[in-house]
Enzyme design. Structure first.
Site, PDB file in Angstrom:
ATOM      1  CG  ASP A 110      20.061  20.100  13.171  1.00 47.47           C
ATOM      2  OD1 ASP A 110      20.387  21.387  12.049  1.00 47.47           O
ATOM      3  OD2 ASP A 110      19.658  19.174  13.126  1.00 47.47           O
ATOM      4  NE  ARG A 111      22.834  20.653  22.803  1.00 46.83           N
ATOM      5  CZ  ARG A 111      23.684  21.485  24.309  1.00 46.83           C
ATOM      6  NH1 ARG A 111      22.542  22.740  23.412  1.00 46.83           N
ATOM      7  NH2 ARG A 111      23.697  21.304  25.106  1.00 46.83           N
TER       8      ARG A 111
END
Length: 346
Positions: free
Chosen positions: A81-82
């Site tokens: 995930d960012r």
């Protein structure tokens, strides 16, 4: 598109309250679990990287620029995930070269924690699991009800839905998949092609899983099912004896659903009929996946939660820790517990 359209019904009842996830990156921490002993020598440099608010592809580009090598020389096991604090491995192919100075990569949310040489590059899917530490803030809900639900989740698992992240903001990746499927074309850009094909397959899987959650069979083996162990990509048909296998009860063996490709569903009896009925609702997407050369694969319908523990650092904060198999979504666990206030696309 709404969450219910992209995923499906919950298995354990309505949420026990509401909370916020990812108010800050540290609220969503992921550690890649990689059981590969590194030799300390070889032409591949492996890096244990911590990144904050940075996705995997951006981190790979930054490392490639700092090392002065083409991006194709950088490998990683999986995408993270960012909007999170994540730690994962990367490898650089450096035949005949010494370790590069990577100081230029270590800024704005990226830190290299370990370095080691190895004879082989890091392969996609090489990690065995992902460890999660989540902090749910602005929690509204009775602790007793939350504890009871968590005990149930620990014992029974949750539906293994692909999370909203797979489909993009408001389902944009699925809309893109349908657009190209209607034209019978594939995107030229490799990353887009991969993202849209994945969204199409994931959506069809979620629709099958939603049907199984709806009829209560998502965690049960039926004759005609194809069964798989938690960490295995192989599967086998379920007859009367397999439906009574005690490994189903201990969450080691599970029914599976389709990841569509060139072949039709190999399931039997009513299971095949259900899967084909879902496929018939999206014929263009199914044909498009076959046109792209995707192979039919299977994914477990039930997600077992490893090492689940929790506590309340503050009355309105719940901290969860658990381990999931690769390719599975922590938000599928959270969704069975609370609704996420004001968040629809994490």
């Amino acid at each position: 598109m709404t969450e219910d359209q992209l995923l499906g019904p919950r298995a354990h009842g309505e949420p026990c309250g509401s909370a916020v996830l990812k108010a800050v990156a540290e609220d969503f921490q992921v550690d890649e679990v990689l059981d590969i002993p590194l030799s300390g020598e070889g032409e591949h440099l492996w890096l244990w990287v911590e990144k904050r608010n940075l996705n995997t592809e951006e981190a790979a580009k930054r490392i490639a620029r700092a090392a002065g090598v083409p991006l194709k020389m950088i490998s990683y096991a999986g995408l993270k995930d960012r909007q999170a604090l994540t730690r994962q491995w990367f490898s650089l192919h450096l035949p005949g070269k010494s370790d590069p100075d990577l100081a230029a990569a270590e800024s704005d949310g990226l830190a290299i924690l370990k370095r080691a040489r190895h004879q082989r590059k890091l392969q996609r899917g090489a990690h065995s699991a992902n460890g999660f530490r989540l902090r749910l803030t602005e929690l509204h809900g009775e602790h007793a009800a939350l504890d009871e639900r968590l005990e149930r989740i620990k014992a029974s698992g949750v539906p293994n839905y692909f999370g909203l992240q797979r489909f993009g903001y408001e389902g944009s990746n699925l809309h893109g998949a349908r657009h190209f499927a209607a034209k019978g074309e594939l995107p030229e850009q490799r990353n887009m092609r991969s993202r849209l094909l994945s969204a199409g397959r994931s959506y069809l899987f979620n629709r099958v899983l939603a049907e199984r959650v709806g009829d209560g069979s998502w965690d049960q083996a039926r004759i005609g099912d194809l069964l798989a162990f938690t960490d295995s990509r192989s599967f086998f048909p379920a007859g009367p004896d397999e439906c009574d296998d005690p490994r189903l009860t201990i969450l080691d063996l599970h029914p599976t659903g389709p990841l569509w490709g060139m072949e039709g569903s190999p399931a039997g009896d009513e299971i095949q009929a259900l899967e084909n009925a879902v496929a018939e609702t999206e014929p263009a997407v199914v044909n498009w996946l076959a046109q792209a050369g995707m192979k039919h694969e299977r994914r477990i319908l039930r997600l077992p939660i490893g090492g689940l523990s929790w506590h309340y650092p503050e009355p309105d904060i719940l901290q969860l820790e658990f381990v999931l198999p690769t390719g599975c979504f922590a938000t599928a666990v959270v969704r069975e517990l609370v609704s996420l206030a004001g968040q629809t696309d994490i």
